[in-house]
Design a protein around this motif. Structure first.
Motif, PDB file in Angstrom:
ATOM      1  N   MET A   1       0.840  -1.186   0.000  1.00 40.32           N
ATOM      2  CA  MET A   1       0.000   0.000   0.000  1.00 40.32           C
ATOM      3  C   MET A   1       0.880   1.243   0.000  1.00 40.32           C
ATOM      4  O   MET A   1       1.829   1.353   0.763  1.00 40.32           O
ATOM      5  CB  MET A   1      -0.874  -0.058   1.260  1.00 40.32           C
ATOM      6  N   ALA A   2       0.569   2.121  -0.905  1.00 38.76           N
ATOM      7  CA  ALA A   2       1.351   3.361  -1.000  1.00 38.76           C
ATOM      8  C   ALA A   2       1.034   4.252   0.200  1.00 38.76           C
ATOM      9  O   ALA A   2      -0.059   4.201   0.738  1.00 38.76           O
ATOM     10  CB  ALA A   2       0.984   4.080  -2.287  1.00 38.76           C
ATOM     11  N   THR A   6       2.746   9.726  -1.014  1.00 37.69           N
ATOM     12  CA  THR A   6       2.823   9.229  -2.394  1.00 37.69           C
ATOM     13  C   THR A   6       1.469   9.400  -3.083  1.00 37.69           C
ATOM     14  O   THR A   6       1.401   9.840  -4.226  1.00 37.69           O
ATOM     15  CB  THR A   6       3.229   7.733  -2.412  1.00 37.69           C
ATOM     16  N   HIS A   7       0.399   9.043  -2.350  1.00 36.59           N
ATOM     17  CA  HIS A   7      -0.941   9.168  -2.930  1.00 36.59           C
ATOM     18  C   HIS A   7      -1.240  10.610  -3.328  1.00 36.59           C
ATOM     19  O   HIS A   7      -1.760  10.871  -4.408  1.00 36.59           O
ATOM     20  CB  HIS A   7      -2.002   8.679  -1.944  1.00 36.59           C
ATOM     21  N   VAL A   8      -0.901  11.546  -2.424  1.00 34.88           N
ATOM     22  CA  VAL A   8      -1.173  12.961  -2.704  1.00 34.88           C
ATOM     23  C   VAL A   8      -0.353  13.425  -3.913  1.00 34.88           C
ATOM     24  O   VAL A   8      -0.881  14.042  -4.843  1.00 34.88           O
ATOM     25  CB  VAL A   8      -0.887  13.842  -1.461  1.00 34.88           C
ATOM     26  N   PRO A  47     -10.305   6.910  -1.272  1.00 30.03           N
ATOM     27  CA  PRO A  47     -10.424   5.465  -1.044  1.00 30.03           C
ATOM     28  C   PRO A  47      -9.994   5.021   0.348  1.00 30.03           C
ATOM     29  O   PRO A  47     -10.487   4.027   0.864  1.00 30.03           O
ATOM     30  CB  PRO A  47      -9.506   4.853  -2.116  1.00 30.03           C
ATOM     31  N   ASP A  48      -9.094   5.767   0.987  1.00 32.32           N
ATOM     32  CA  ASP A  48      -8.662   5.366   2.327  1.00 32.32           C
ATOM     33  C   ASP A  48      -9.523   5.998   3.403  1.00 32.32           C
ATOM     34  O   ASP A  48      -9.148   6.036   4.568  1.00 32.32           O
ATOM     35  CB  ASP A  48      -7.180   5.710   2.537  1.00 32.32           C
ATOM     36  N   ILE A  49     -10.686   6.467   2.988  1.00 34.75           N
ATOM     37  CA  ILE A  49     -11.649   7.070   3.904  1.00 34.75           C
ATOM     38  C   ILE A  49     -12.041   6.069   4.994  1.00 34.75           C
ATOM     39  O   ILE A  49     -12.446   6.448   6.089  1.00 34.75           O
ATOM     40  CB  ILE A  49     -12.891   7.520   3.085  1.00 34.75           C
ATOM     41  N   HIS A 110     -11.240  -1.334   6.624  1.00 34.85           N
ATOM     42  CA  HIS A 110     -10.315  -0.794   5.634  1.00 34.85           C
ATOM     43  C   HIS A 110     -10.262  -1.699   4.405  1.00 34.85           C
ATOM     44  O   HIS A 110     -10.300  -2.914   4.517  1.00 34.85           O
ATOM     45  CB  HIS A 110      -8.923  -0.631   6.241  1.00 34.85           C
ATOM     46  N   ARG A 111     -10.153  -1.048   3.267  1.00 34.45           N
ATOM     47  CA  ARG A 111     -10.192  -1.743   1.982  1.00 34.45           C
ATOM     48  C   ARG A 111     -11.476  -2.512   1.789  1.00 34.45           C
ATOM     49  O   ARG A 111     -11.516  -3.593   1.221  1.00 34.45           O
ATOM     50  CB  ARG A 111      -8.982  -2.655   1.823  1.00 34.45           C
ATOM     51  N   GLY A 112     -12.561  -1.950   2.322  1.00 35.55           N
ATOM     52  CA  GLY A 112     -13.877  -2.551   2.152  1.00 35.55           C
ATOM     53  C   GLY A 112     -14.519  -2.008   0.895  1.00 35.55           C
ATOM     54  O   GLY A 112     -13.843  -1.767  -0.115  1.00 35.55           O
ATOM     55  N   PHE A 114     -15.578   0.905   0.098  1.00 36.12           N
ATOM     56  CA  PHE A 114     -15.168   2.227  -0.384  1.00 36.12           C
ATOM     57  C   PHE A 114     -13.803   2.223  -1.073  1.00 36.12           C
ATOM     58  O   PHE A 114     -13.336   3.254  -1.529  1.00 36.12           O
ATOM     59  CB  PHE A 114     -15.187   3.245   0.764  1.00 36.12           C
ATOM     60  N   HIS A 115     -13.159   1.067  -1.107  1.00 36.31           N
ATOM     61  CA  HIS A 115     -11.871   0.968  -1.802  1.00 36.31           C
ATOM     62  C   HIS A 115     -12.097   0.176  -3.083  1.00 36.31           C
ATOM     63  O   HIS A 115     -11.468  -0.857  -3.314  1.00 36.31           O
ATOM     64  CB  HIS A 115     -10.855   0.269  -0.885  1.00 36.31           C
ATOM     65  N   SER A 116     -13.031   0.647  -3.928  1.00 37.84           N
ATOM     66  CA  SER A 116     -13.397  -0.117  -5.125  1.00 37.84           C
ATOM     67  C   SER A 116     -13.736   0.821  -6.283  1.00 37.84           C
ATOM     68  O   SER A 116     -13.950   2.017  -6.085  1.00 37.84           O
ATOM     69  CB  SER A 116     -14.615  -0.992  -4.820  1.00 37.84           C
ATOM     70  N   VAL A 155      -6.738   6.480  -9.695  1.00 39.44           N
ATOM     71  CA  VAL A 155      -5.276   6.545  -9.625  1.00 39.44           C
ATOM     72  C   VAL A 155      -4.801   5.988  -8.279  1.00 39.44           C
ATOM     73  O   VAL A 155      -3.828   5.236  -8.206  1.00 39.44           O
ATOM     74  CB  VAL A 155      -4.783   8.007  -9.833  1.00 39.44           C
ATOM     75  N   HIS A 156      -5.520   6.317  -7.205  1.00 35.96           N
ATOM     76  CA  HIS A 156      -5.187   5.786  -5.874  1.00 35.96           C
ATOM     77  C   HIS A 156      -5.258   4.249  -5.869  1.00 35.96           C
ATOM     78  O   HIS A 156      -4.343   3.576  -5.395  1.00 35.96           O
ATOM     79  CB  HIS A 156      -6.168   6.373  -4.843  1.00 35.96           C
ATOM     80  N   LEU A 157      -6.358   3.701  -6.418  1.00 36.27           N
ATOM     81  CA  LEU A 157      -6.537   2.243  -6.428  1.00 36.27           C
ATOM     82  C   LEU A 157      -5.416   1.557  -7.215  1.00 36.27           C
ATOM     83  O   LEU A 157      -4.854   0.549  -6.783  1.00 36.27           O
ATOM     84  CB  LEU A 157      -7.894   1.861  -7.034  1.00 36.27           C
ATOM     85  N   LEU A 159      -2.433   2.709  -7.788  1.00 34.82           N
ATOM     86  CA  LEU A 159      -1.168   2.870  -7.075  1.00 34.82           C
ATOM     87  C   LEU A 159      -1.038   1.841  -5.950  1.00 34.82           C
ATOM     88  O   LEU A 159       0.021   1.234  -5.767  1.00 34.82           O
ATOM     89  CB  LEU A 159      -1.104   4.289  -6.504  1.00 34.82           C
ATOM     90  N   ASP A 160      -2.128   1.635  -5.209  1.00 33.82           N
ATOM     91  CA  ASP A 160      -2.117   0.633  -4.141  1.00 33.82           C
ATOM     92  C   ASP A 160      -1.822  -0.758  -4.708  1.00 33.82           C
ATOM     93  O   ASP A 160      -1.056  -1.528  -4.150  1.00 33.82           O
ATOM     94  CB  ASP A 160      -3.480   0.591  -3.430  1.00 33.82           C
ATOM     95  N   GLU A 161      -2.468  -1.046  -5.840  1.00 35.12           N
ATOM     96  CA  GLU A 161      -2.284  -2.362  -6.451  1.00 35.12           C
ATOM     97  C   GLU A 161      -0.850  -2.527  -6.943  1.00 35.12           C
ATOM     98  O   GLU A 161      -0.243  -3.588  -6.799  1.00 35.12           O
ATOM     99  CB  GLU A 161      -3.282  -2.507  -7.614  1.00 35.12           C
TER     100      GLU A 161
HETATM  101 ZN   LIG Z   1      -5.658   2.807  -0.384  1.00 34.65          ZN
END
Ligand SMILES: [Zn+2]
Length: 230
Positions: A1-2, A6-8, A47-49, A110-112, A114-116, A155-157, A159-161
């Motif tokens: 996970m970034a 990095t995400h920003v 996504p990391d909300i 987390h990663r439920g 809302f991370h989709s 882009v966030h998703l 990057l995490d992948e």
């Molecule tokens: Zn994430």
């Protein structure tokens, strides 16, 4: 996970590039670029909300609460006394910062859901509808707002992948496949609820015709039917 920084950084870079492209197409003016880059960056944090009660999440909820307060104030400005407008803005801020934040912490993992990718569409449509119906922006502007939220989100998703692939060892980490997913496969109820909300927003969203016309893709249909520009 970034990590958060990095995400920003990546969200700012991706939305700056996209906003530059939109300015090139004459879809937006130079001053709209800053606003859209801000939305793309917020999208990149969304996504990391559902992560734990960490500093970035509190910051994100603060930003969202401020945006909601401004939106609420704009909606009532000029129609009520100024102290009333201020009161509404304060209530909107507190509700999002503490109320919605508290509910999120309680009911999300987390990663439920809302991370989709489904959540990316949901938040994009939500931004479009808020811009169009509450801020009373033009159809094209409203869709651009939604697009930039979704762009930052996707882009966030990605990057995490990407970070779940250990490039040095050429193997997958355990988290592979949990970041970029269509919906939350293990939680059917949450996915069904989010899908219903997304479909409702899609039905509510303004027409996409002005956007396509603005991009010149369906110029010929306008000419053919003689409807002219909206
Ligand atoms: Zn994430």
């Amino acid at each position: 996970m970034a990590n958060f920084k990095t995400h920003v950084a990546v969200a700012v870079a991706a939305s700056t590039a996209a906003a530059g492209f939109a300015a090139d197409l004459k879809l937006i003016t130079a001053d709209q670029t800053v606003w859209l880059v801000l939305l793309g960056t917020i999208g990149g944090m969304l996504p990391d909300i559902d992560a734990d009660n960490s500093k970035p999440i509190r910051l994100l909820f603060n930003v969202l609460a401020i945006i909601c307060a401004i939106t609420a104030a704009k909606a009532f400005y000029g129609r009520h006394e100024s102290y009333w407008v201020l009161g509404v803005a304060a209530v909107a801020y507190l509700m999002v910062r503490y109320g919605v934040f508290g509910l999120f912490n309680r009911f999300t993992e987390h990663r439920g859901v809302f991370h989709s990718l489904l959540a990316a569409v949901f938040f994009g449509l939500l931004a479009t509808c808020v811009s169009f119906y509450i801020l009373h922006w033009t159809t094209v502007q409203a869709w651009l707002d939604g697009f930039f939220i979704s762009l930052g989100f996707v882009v966030h998703l990605l990057l995490d992948e990407l970070f779940s692939v250990d490039l040095s060892n050429k193997r997958m980490k355990k988290s592979f496949g949990t970041a970029l997913k269509l919906c939350h496969y293990q939680n059917f109820t949450a996915s069904a609820l989010l899908l219903t909300a997304t479909l409702a927003l899609a039905m509510l969203a303004p027409s996409t015709v002005p956007v396509r016309q603005a991009m010149g893709f369906i110029h010929w249909t306008v000419v053919k039917s003689g409807q002219g520009w909206p």
